[in-house]
Every structure is written in structure tokens, then in C-alpha cells.
Scaffold this motif. Structure first.
Motif, mmCIF file in Angstrom:
data_model
loop_
_atom_site.group_PDB
_atom_site.id
_atom_site.type_symbol
_atom_site.label_atom_id
_atom_site.label_comp_id
_atom_site.label_asym_id
_atom_site.label_seq_id
_atom_site.Cartn_x
_atom_site.Cartn_y
_atom_site.Cartn_z
ATOM 1 N N TRP A 32 0.860 -1.179 0.000
ATOM 2 C CA TRP A 32 0.000 0.000 0.000
ATOM 3 C C TRP A 32 0.890 1.220 0.000
ATOM 4 O O TRP A 32 1.895 1.264 0.722
ATOM 5 C CB TRP A 32 -0.871 0.033 1.257
ATOM 6 N N TYR A 33 0.540 2.239 -0.764
ATOM 7 C CA TYR A 33 1.296 3.489 -0.767
ATOM 8 C C TYR A 33 0.344 4.644 -1.005
ATOM 9 O O TYR A 33 -0.734 4.472 -1.596
ATOM 10 C CB TYR A 33 2.399 3.466 -1.825
ATOM 11 N N GLY A 34 0.697 5.808 -0.498
ATOM 12 C CA GLY A 34 -0.166 6.967 -0.685
ATOM 13 C C GLY A 34 0.413 8.190 -0.018
ATOM 14 O O GLY A 34 1.478 8.136 0.604
ATOM 15 N N PHE A 38 -2.320 8.747 4.586
ATOM 16 C CA PHE A 38 -3.381 8.018 3.894
ATOM 17 C C PHE A 38 -3.827 6.818 4.718
ATOM 18 O O PHE A 38 -3.122 6.341 5.598
ATOM 19 C CB PHE A 38 -2.929 7.577 2.496
ATOM 20 N N GLN A 40 -4.842 2.953 4.463
ATOM 21 C CA GLN A 40 -4.866 1.783 3.590
ATOM 22 C C GLN A 40 -6.222 1.120 3.676
ATOM 23 O O GLN A 40 -6.875 1.159 4.683
ATOM 24 C CB GLN A 40 -3.743 0.800 3.927
ATOM 25 N N MET A 43 -9.081 3.896 -1.535
ATOM 26 C CA MET A 43 -8.342 4.642 -2.544
ATOM 27 C C MET A 43 -8.806 6.100 -2.564
ATOM 28 O O MET A 43 -8.523 6.836 -3.478
ATOM 29 C CB MET A 43 -8.560 4.037 -3.930
ATOM 30 N N THR A 45 -7.959 8.709 -0.915
ATOM 31 C CA THR A 45 -6.987 9.787 -0.729
ATOM 32 C C THR A 45 -5.792 9.599 -1.646
ATOM 33 O O THR A 45 -4.656 9.845 -1.272
ATOM 34 C CB THR A 45 -6.516 9.881 0.735
ATOM 35 N N ALA A 46 -6.027 9.140 -2.833
ATOM 36 C CA ALA A 46 -4.988 8.960 -3.848
ATOM 37 C C ALA A 46 -3.981 7.883 -3.493
ATOM 38 O O ALA A 46 -2.870 7.887 -3.975
ATOM 39 C CB ALA A 46 -4.282 10.283 -4.139
ATOM 40 N N GLY A 47 -4.363 6.946 -2.658
ATOM 41 C CA GLY A 47 -3.493 5.829 -2.347
ATOM 42 C C GLY A 47 -3.555 4.784 -3.443
ATOM 43 O O GLY A 47 -4.395 4.838 -4.335
ATOM 44 N N GLY A 48 -2.666 3.828 -3.373
ATOM 45 C CA GLY A 48 -2.648 2.758 -4.346
ATOM 46 C C GLY A 48 -2.218 1.463 -3.691
ATOM 47 O O GLY A 48 -1.743 1.453 -2.562
ATOM 48 N N GLN A 49 -2.392 0.374 -4.402
ATOM 49 C CA GLN A 49 -1.947 -0.922 -3.898
ATOM 50 C C GLN A 49 -1.444 -1.759 -5.055
ATOM 51 O O GLN A 49 -1.814 -1.533 -6.201
ATOM 52 C CB GLN A 49 -3.058 -1.648 -3.171
ATOM 53 N N TYR A 68 5.136 10.882 1.020
ATOM 54 C CA TYR A 68 4.381 9.645 0.841
ATOM 55 C C TYR A 68 4.770 8.643 1.924
ATOM 56 O O TYR A 68 5.855 8.712 2.506
ATOM 57 C CB TYR A 68 4.657 9.027 -0.529
#
Length: 72
Positions: A32-34, A38, A40, A43, A45-49, A68
Motif C-alpha cells: 500500500w502506498y499513498g 493516507f 490503507q 483509494m 486519498t490517492a493511495g494505491g496498492q 508519501y
């Protein structure tokens, strides 16, 4: 269980390589990143996985001059 040794290598403005200690019992990892702070699991808050079988992952969708976070 918890992974240790979360690091960033190959840092550039928008595409860092996320690296962590390999777990001998893991067959894949969920990354998970953002943006800093953010949450996890969403999605919103513009996070991703991403799923990966390696103990590293290159993120190439970040914006320069922002903070980030990531977790595995």
C-alpha cells in the motif's frame, strides 16, 4: 506478522523503489502506498496498492515535492 526493514532505494522525484526484508514464508506481498497520512484499505486519498512476489516494488505514479508513506 510484521515485516521489518522497510526502505526506499533508487529515489527519484516520482518513482521510488520500495524495498523490505524478505519473509521466507511469504509467497506474495500486498504493498500500500499513498500521501502522508493516507488510510490503507481505501483509494479515496490517492493511495494505491499492488501485489508482488518480490521483496521490492517500483512506484511510478507519484508527484514531485510531496510526502508519501508505504506499508507491506
Amino acid at each position: 506478522f510484521f515485516l521489518v526493514s522497510l526502505n526506499v532505494s533508487g529515489l527519484s522525484d516520482t518513482s521510488p523503489i520500495l524495498v523490505w526484508a524478505n519473509s521466507p514464508s511469504a509467497i506474495s506481498y500486498l504493498v500500500w502506498y499513498g500521501p502522508q497520512g493516507f488510510y490503507q484499505g481505501t483509494m479515496t486519498t490517492a493511495g494505491g496498492q499492488a501485489f508482488t512476489t518480490a521483496n521490492s516494488y517500483t512506484v511510478d505514479t507519484l508527484s514531485a515535492s510531496n510526502c508519501y508513506e508505504f506499508l507491506v
